[in-house]
Motif scaffolding. Sequence first.
Motif, PDB file in Angstrom:
ATOM      1  N   UNK A  25     -10.133   6.303  -8.840  1.00  0.00           N
ATOM      2  CA  UNK A  25     -11.003   7.374  -8.349  1.00  0.00           C
ATOM      3  C   UNK A  25     -10.472   7.945  -7.040  1.00  0.00           C
ATOM      4  N   UNK A  26     -10.014   7.058  -6.138  1.00  0.00           N
ATOM      5  CA  UNK A  26      -9.456   7.505  -4.863  1.00  0.00           C
ATOM      6  C   UNK A  26      -8.199   8.334  -5.073  1.00  0.00           C
ATOM      7  N   UNK A  27      -7.398   7.970  -6.067  1.00  0.00           N
ATOM      8  CA  UNK A  27      -6.176   8.714  -6.372  1.00  0.00           C
ATOM      9  C   UNK A  27      -6.504  10.144  -6.811  1.00  0.00           C
ATOM     10  N   UNK A  30      -8.380  12.070  -3.854  1.00  0.00           N
ATOM     11  CA  UNK A  30      -7.712  12.169  -2.552  1.00  0.00           C
ATOM     12  C   UNK A  30      -8.481  11.499  -1.443  1.00  0.00           C
ATOM     13  N   UNK A  31      -9.223  10.439  -1.785  1.00  0.00           N
ATOM     14  CA  UNK A  31     -10.062   9.745  -0.809  1.00  0.00           C
ATOM     15  C   UNK A  31      -9.219   8.886   0.133  1.00  0.00           C
ATOM     16  N   UNK A  32      -9.625   8.837   1.402  1.00  0.00           N
ATOM     17  CA  UNK A  32      -8.973   7.965   2.369  1.00  0.00           C
ATOM     18  C   UNK A  32      -9.537   6.555   2.231  1.00  0.00           C
ATOM     19  N   UNK A  93       0.622   7.310  -5.746  1.00  0.00           N
ATOM     20  CA  UNK A  93       1.056   7.164  -7.133  1.00  0.00           C
ATOM     21  C   UNK A  93       0.666   5.782  -7.643  1.00  0.00           C
ATOM     22  N   UNK A  94       0.273   5.726  -8.914  1.00  0.00           N
ATOM     23  CA  UNK A  94      -0.055   4.461  -9.556  1.00  0.00           C
ATOM     24  C   UNK A  94       1.022   4.168 -10.587  1.00  0.00           C
ATOM     25  N   UNK A  95       1.838   3.121 -10.342  1.00  0.00           N
ATOM     26  CA  UNK A  95       2.941   2.787 -11.244  1.00  0.00           C
ATOM     27  C   UNK A  95       2.441   2.071 -12.498  1.00  0.00           C
ATOM     28  N   UNK A 101       1.569   2.993  -5.087  1.00  0.00           N
ATOM     29  CA  UNK A 101       2.270   3.583  -3.947  1.00  0.00           C
ATOM     30  C   UNK A 101       1.256   4.269  -3.047  1.00  0.00           C
ATOM     31  N   UNK A 102       1.286   3.939  -1.758  1.00  0.00           N
ATOM     32  CA  UNK A 102       0.324   4.459  -0.797  1.00  0.00           C
ATOM     33  C   UNK A 102       1.025   5.319   0.255  1.00  0.00           C
ATOM     34  N   UNK A 103       0.253   6.155   0.922  1.00  0.00           N
ATOM     35  CA  UNK A 103       0.807   6.981   1.996  1.00  0.00           C
ATOM     36  C   UNK A 103      -0.156   7.028   3.175  1.00  0.00           C
TER      37      UNK A 103
END
Length: 267
Positions: A25-27, A30-32, A93-95, A101-103
């Motif tokens: 859901x966060x992906x 765009x949730x922090x 990104x979700x592998x 992968x986080x930023x």
Amino acid sequence: MEYQKFIPEGWIDTKENLDKNSINTAFYNGTVLQGTVSECDSNYNLHVKLGDNITGIIPRNEFEAINTDEFGFCNTNICKNKVNNFVQFKVKEIYDDNNVLLSRKKVQQEALDWVKNDLQEGNIVNGIVRNIRKFGVFVEIGGGVVGLLHIEDISVSRIKSPEERFSIGQKINVMIKSIDKQNDKIVLTYKELLGNWEQNVEEYNEKTVVEGIVKEADKFKNGIFIELKPNLVGLAEYKDGLEYGQKVNVYIKKIIKDRKKIKLLIV
């Protein structure tokens, strides 16, 4: 007025693990998110335990949007110092079911846009003390954005060191005093949140004994300044043998409201 879009890292103590649904859901939204760094590997990538045996990786080039080199890499010490500390991030990104992968850089970029487009002088925001120097305190106000709180803006009562008021990691509210949006420099103030002279003096009455803290004597030894509250100081008759920071009992002889003065006697 209180205004806050970004919450400083560690302000909210997130103890619950993130499950796969919340990460997905966060992906998409765009949730922090916020988590604790468990490892800084040999390539200076950060590992964040998200829950459900899921590990999030923040690559070195996704860690900082501020103070990076020409390749987008931050200083290696910044990575190492984040181990066991909170960081905020977005899911980039979700592998597969166990690797994400986080930023952190995305959060900082949005925070910088917030500073340039939305933040205004006079706004009150949440902050966390990140560093203390003789001249002031560096306070993170969200998304890795840090402002400077000068020592003279901490309280009306003069202090010799900001450590008299704050400790690293302490959560505080601060007011935006000024913003240099071109150079991303923010100056903060704290004393405006402690109430004015009239508000602070309301709880004090003449001919009563209260506790105060010894500050500096005036240069002619005509008196000693006594802090009753951070934004309220009175002048007592001079007395030998007192040290800066010492607690004393004082008798309130006179409150002169039209001159904003308090006359004290050390007892």
